[in-house]
Design an enzyme around this catalytic site. Structure first.
Site, PDB file in Angstrom:
ATOM      1  N   LYS A  70      38.586  31.528  43.552  1.00 22.55           N
ATOM      2  CA  LYS A  70      38.698  30.703  44.502  1.00 22.55           C
ATOM      3  C   LYS A  70      37.752  31.283  45.952  1.00 22.55           C
ATOM      4  CE  LYS A  70      43.528  30.603  44.015  1.00 22.55           C
ATOM      5  NZ  LYS A  70      44.937  30.748  44.570  1.00 22.55           N
ATOM      6  N   HIS A 117      45.724  36.475  45.109  1.00 18.98           N
ATOM      7  CA  HIS A 117      45.323  36.155  46.281  1.00 18.98           C
ATOM      8  C   HIS A 117      46.451  35.694  47.365  1.00 18.98           C
ATOM      9  CE1 HIS A 117      43.916  33.007  49.190  1.00 18.98           C
ATOM     10  NE2 HIS A 117      43.102  33.857  49.276  1.00 18.98           N
ATOM     11  N   TYR A 130      40.329  25.754  50.136  1.00 15.82           N
ATOM     12  CA  TYR A 130      39.742  26.624  49.122  1.00 15.82           C
ATOM     13  C   TYR A 130      39.383  25.552  48.110  1.00 15.82           C
ATOM     14  CZ  TYR A 130      44.612  26.632  47.682  1.00 15.82           C
ATOM     15  OH  TYR A 130      45.864  26.630  47.310  1.00 15.82           O
TER      16      TYR A 130
END
Length: 181
Positions: A70, A117, A130
């Site tokens: 990402k 994340h 993202y």
């Protein structure tokens, strides 16, 4: 573009060149050729955009199988963004890095596959965007417990009324997740 090392290989903070004057600013948020020249030869297949109120904590998410890389940034507001190395074979397994991303600093964070994340919003109406290297696969999604004492993540949450989804409230601790080999 300036690349800032985090101390964990492949996990980097990116500062784009920003051209601004009294009218506003211009910057490239993605240029395949420039990123490749910087050692980030990436192929994105999906873009996502979320908006959150202050105190929303999302994560720590990962997909296994079908891991996602990402490239994340904030276009309105501010977040504390965190990535955790969950590759068991890595000497950095269980280590984390965090960075403040904001509309003002225009920084981006490259979170490669093999990392969990997440982020917490520090302002209302925070827009988080993202790019992903793999499509979202709900059957592969997992949550690492955001406040696992084994990780020791230093979240700047004092004074915040945290808001988490049900799946994030019941994330698994590091020793119990389906980590990557």
């Amino acid at each position: 573009m300036n690349i800032i090392e985090t101390g964990i290989p492949d996990l980097v903070i990116l500062e784009p060149k920003v051209f601004g004057d009294e009218r506003g600013f211009f910057m490239e948020s993605w240029n395949a050729s420039r990123f490749k020249d910087a050692g980030l030869d990436l192929d994105f297949v999906q873009d996502n955009h979320s908006r959150s109120a202050k105190g929303v904590l999302r994560g720590l998410h990962f997909q296994n199988p079908n891991p996602q890389g990402k490239l994340v940034r904030v276009t309105s507001g501010r977040v504390w963004d965190v990535a955790v190395d969950i590759r068991r074979s890595s000497p950095h397994f269980g280590k984390w890095a965090g960075v403040e991303l904001s509309a003002e600093n225009k920084r981006m964070f490259w979170v490669p596959p093999g990392f969990a994340h997440g982020f917490v919003t520090l302002e209302d109406n925070t827009d988080f965007q993202y790019k992903c290297t793999t499509y979202y696969d709900p059957g592969s999604e997992h949550s690492l417990l955001w406040n696992d004492p084994e990780l020791g993540i230093e979240w700047p949450v004092d004074g915040l009324e945290l808001r988490l989804s049900e799946k994030d409230k019941v994330g698994k601790p590091l020793h119990a997740i389906e980590a990557f080999e």
